[in-house]
Every structure is written in structure tokens, then in C-alpha cells.
Design a protein around this motif. Structure first.
Motif, short mmCIF file in Angstrom:
data_model
loop_
_atom_site.label_atom_id
_atom_site.label_comp_id
_atom_site.label_asym_id
_atom_site.label_seq_id
_atom_site.Cartn_x
_atom_site.Cartn_y
_atom_site.Cartn_z
N TRP A 47 -0.15 -0.91 -18.13
CA TRP A 47 -0.28 0.54 -18.01
C TRP A 47 0.87 1.30 -18.69
CZ3 TRP A 47 -2.11 -2.53 -13.92
CH2 TRP A 47 -3.49 -2.40 -13.68
N SER A 48 1.66 0.61 -19.51
CA SER A 48 2.79 1.26 -20.21
C SER A 48 3.64 2.08 -19.24
CB SER A 48 2.29 2.18 -21.33
OG SER A 48 1.48 1.46 -22.21
N LEU A 49 4.02 1.46 -18.13
CA LEU A 49 4.81 2.18 -17.13
C LEU A 49 6.23 2.43 -17.63
CD1 LEU A 49 3.84 0.24 -13.85
CD2 LEU A 49 2.80 2.32 -14.81
N ILE A 50 6.86 3.45 -17.07
CA ILE A 50 8.27 3.71 -17.32
C ILE A 50 9.10 2.82 -16.39
CG2 ILE A 50 10.09 5.46 -17.14
CD1 ILE A 50 7.77 7.50 -17.82
N SER A 51 8.66 2.73 -15.15
CA SER A 51 9.34 1.86 -14.19
C SER A 51 8.41 1.57 -13.02
CB SER A 51 10.63 2.51 -13.69
OG SER A 51 10.35 3.80 -13.20
N CYS A 52 8.74 0.51 -12.28
CA CYS A 52 8.00 0.27 -11.04
C CYS A 52 8.89 -0.50 -10.07
CB CYS A 52 6.68 -0.46 -11.29
SG CYS A 52 6.84 -2.17 -11.78
N ALA A 53 8.52 -0.42 -8.78
CA ALA A 53 9.29 -1.09 -7.74
C ALA A 53 8.36 -1.68 -6.70
CB ALA A 53 10.24 -0.09 -7.06
N ILE A 54 8.74 -2.84 -6.18
CA ILE A 54 8.06 -3.41 -5.02
C ILE A 54 9.16 -3.77 -4.02
CG2 ILE A 54 6.53 -5.20 -4.12
CD1 ILE A 54 5.60 -5.69 -7.02
N ILE A 55 9.11 -3.13 -2.85
CA ILE A 55 10.10 -3.40 -1.81
C ILE A 55 9.35 -3.87 -0.57
CG2 ILE A 55 12.00 -2.41 -0.46
CD1 ILE A 55 12.04 -0.19 -2.74
N HIS A 56 9.66 -5.07 -0.09
CA HIS A 56 8.90 -5.67 1.02
C HIS A 56 9.85 -6.08 2.13
CE1 HIS A 56 5.71 -7.75 3.06
NE2 HIS A 56 4.86 -7.54 2.08
N ARG A 57 9.49 -5.72 3.36
CA ARG A 57 10.28 -6.16 4.52
C ARG A 57 9.92 -7.58 4.89
NH1 ARG A 57 11.92 -2.34 8.79
NH2 ARG A 57 12.72 -4.11 9.95
N VAL A 58 10.86 -8.32 5.48
CA VAL A 58 10.57 -9.60 6.13
C VAL A 58 11.25 -9.58 7.49
CG1 VAL A 58 10.20 -11.01 4.06
CG2 VAL A 58 12.53 -10.66 4.89
N GLY A 59 10.87 -10.54 8.34
CA GLY A 59 11.43 -10.58 9.70
C GLY A 59 10.60 -9.71 10.63
N ARG A 60 11.19 -9.35 11.76
CA ARG A 60 10.45 -8.59 12.78
C ARG A 60 10.47 -7.10 12.44
NH1 ARG A 60 9.32 -11.01 17.98
NH2 ARG A 60 8.57 -9.42 19.42
N ILE A 61 9.30 -6.47 12.57
CA ILE A 61 9.18 -5.05 12.21
C ILE A 61 8.47 -4.31 13.34
CG2 ILE A 61 8.49 -3.44 10.39
CD1 ILE A 61 8.06 -5.80 8.54
N ALA A 62 9.02 -3.16 13.73
CA ALA A 62 8.47 -2.39 14.85
C ALA A 62 7.28 -1.54 14.41
CB ALA A 62 9.57 -1.50 15.43
N LEU A 63 6.46 -1.13 15.38
CA LEU A 63 5.31 -0.25 15.13
C LEU A 63 5.76 1.00 14.39
CD1 LEU A 63 3.38 -0.20 18.53
CD2 LEU A 63 3.01 -1.66 16.53
N GLY A 64 4.95 1.42 13.40
CA GLY A 64 5.23 2.67 12.70
C GLY A 64 6.22 2.54 11.56
N GLU A 65 6.85 1.37 11.42
CA GLU A 65 7.82 1.20 10.33
C GLU A 65 7.14 0.70 9.06
OE1 GLU A 65 11.27 -1.10 11.22
OE2 GLU A 65 11.87 0.18 12.88
N PRO A 66 7.68 1.06 7.89
CA PRO A 66 7.10 0.57 6.63
C PRO A 66 7.29 -0.94 6.48
CG PRO A 66 8.55 2.45 6.23
CD PRO A 66 8.78 2.01 7.65
#
Lengths: 150, 82
Positions: free
Chosen positions: A68-87
Motif C-alpha cells: 500500500w506504499s505506506l509512509i509508516s506503520c506500527a503493531i503494538i501488542h500486549r502480553v501477560g495478564r490484561i484487565a477488562l477494558g484495556e487495549p
């Protein structure tokens, strides 16, 4: 520019998106996955395959950058325990125009969900259950095999 | 080679990784079959091969792929991130 991060700490949505606002990037699309409170879920935990995760996300991002000829992109992923409502995950794609940014963002999250080595476990109080993969996710990811992703 | 297990597969086997001598001409599916014949926990973890995914040296592969000179085999359920 490609930014890949797999982290146990919270994702700051505002701060991450602000980094992408730069002259030239006319369109910034993002997707945020949030922990849902499905029937009594109290938290989730994400396991991953450290040796493979970042390399695979990097490869997906490189595919999106060139397709897609992007200028930039990011992938940020949590690991471990995550509470309700959090990304859980944040995907950002910046391009000259919206069509490229939106399609690239959808491609990245669709492929991440069926290819990247993460596994989700739902907690309901003291009981824990592994989440089963969904056929509908595979169908969504497979549509990107076609040239237009339609 | 090193064999690593994740998520439900890891829990069912009760081990996250192990070292094994594996013939280079054995396929991933062949190895799974061999392990399943060895111990009840492997048989249980590998009872539905359609619900297993494999990576050789961190690249996804099909079950028919030969182990060859790979250093690490990962066995895990379909992924559920995002």
C-alpha cells in the motif's frame, strides 16, 4: 518506518497515535482491540512465542508497507495478564490517502489474528479457558490473498 | 533439536520444551505420530492434528514438511491473538 513492539506494559493510545501525526501523512488509520467482558470474563492472559512473534509481525508490516506504499506503520501488542477494558493490540497505518491507510490497517489486524503466535486465555474468577480460533477470522484473513482484498 | 510447546498443547503435555534427536528425513506429521505413541500426554495433546500448527525455526510450515536441518520445532494450537 516500521515500529513493532510486544510488551507487558499498558498501551498509551493517545501517545502512540500522536507519534504518527507528521507532515506528509495525509491519512492515519488505526485499530484497537480491547478486552471484552464476555459472560463473566474477569481478565485475559496472552501467551506468545517470543522467538517468532516480533519477526512475524515485522514481516507482516513489511508486506503492508510495500503493498500500500505506506509512509509508516506500527503493531503494538500486549502480553501477560490484561484487565477488562484495556487495549490488547494497536495497529496504525499512515499513508498519503485514506484508502491505502484503511486497507493496510485491516490487512495487518486480519493477518495478525490468524498468523502471529499469540494465544489468549480467559479468566472467570479462578477458572481459566483457552480461547478457540474462529473460522470467520480465517475467512477474513484469506480475502487478502486476492489482489483487491474485497 | 529443540521442540517447544505453547498454550493448551504445553499444558496438556506438561512441558514447555525438550531436546530430542530427530532424523532429518522425518516429517513434522511423522514426528507427531511417533511422540503420540510414546506417552498418553502426547497422544492427548496431538489427538486432533487438524487443530495443530507447526513452525520450523520460527517459520510456519505444513505437517508434511521434513524436519531436515532445523534447530527448533514449535507445536501449538491455532493462534488467537489480537
Amino acid at each position: 518506518m516500521i515500529d513493532i513492539r510486544v510488551q507487558p506494559t499498558a498501551i498509551d493510545l493517545g501517545q502512540e497515535l500522536a507519534h504518527f501525526a507528521a507532515p506528509g501523512a495525509g491519512a492515519i488509520a488505526s485499530f484497537t482491540g480491547i478486552v471484552r467482558s464476555d459472560d463473566g470474563v474477569t481478565a485475559i492472559e496472552l501467551e506468545h512465542y517470543p522467538a517468532m512473534t516480533e519477526a512475524h509481525l515485522q514481516d507482516l508490516a513489511a508486506q503492508a508497507m510495500s503493498r500500500w506504499s505506506l509512509i509508516s506503520c506500527a503493531i503494538i501488542h500486549r502480553v501477560g495478564r490484561i484487565a477488562l477494558g484495556e487495549p490488547i493490540v494497536l495497529v496504525i497505518a499512515a499513508a498519503l490517502h485514506r484508502a491505502e491507510a484503511l486497507d493496510a490497517c485491516a490487512f495487518l489486524i486480519d493477518r495478525l489474528k490468524t498468523e502471529a503466535p499469540f494465544w489468549k486465555r480467559e479468566f472467570r474468577g479462578d477458572s481459566a479457558l483457552w480461547v478457540e480460533a474462529k473460522e470467520s477470522d480465517t475467512a477474513r484473513a484469506d480475502r487478502w490473498d486476492r489482489a483487491d482484498g474485497a | 533439536m529443540r521442540i517447544v510447546y505453547f498454550a493448551k498443547v504445553r499444558e496438556t503435555i506438561g512441558c514447555s520444551e525438550e531436546e530430542r534427536q530427530v532424523p532429518a528425513d522425518l516429517s513434522v506429521a511423522g514426528l507427531i505420530e511417533q511422540l503420540a505413541g510414546e506417552k498418553a500426554s502426547y497422544a492427548s495433546a496431538f489427538s486432533d492434528p487438524a487443530r495443530l500448527r507447526f513452525a520450523l525455526d520460527q517459520c510456519l510450515v505444513s505437517p508434511t514438511t521434513l524436519i531436515g536441518a532445523s534447530k527448533e520445532l514449535a507445536i501449538f494450537p491455532p493462534v488467537t491473538g489480537g
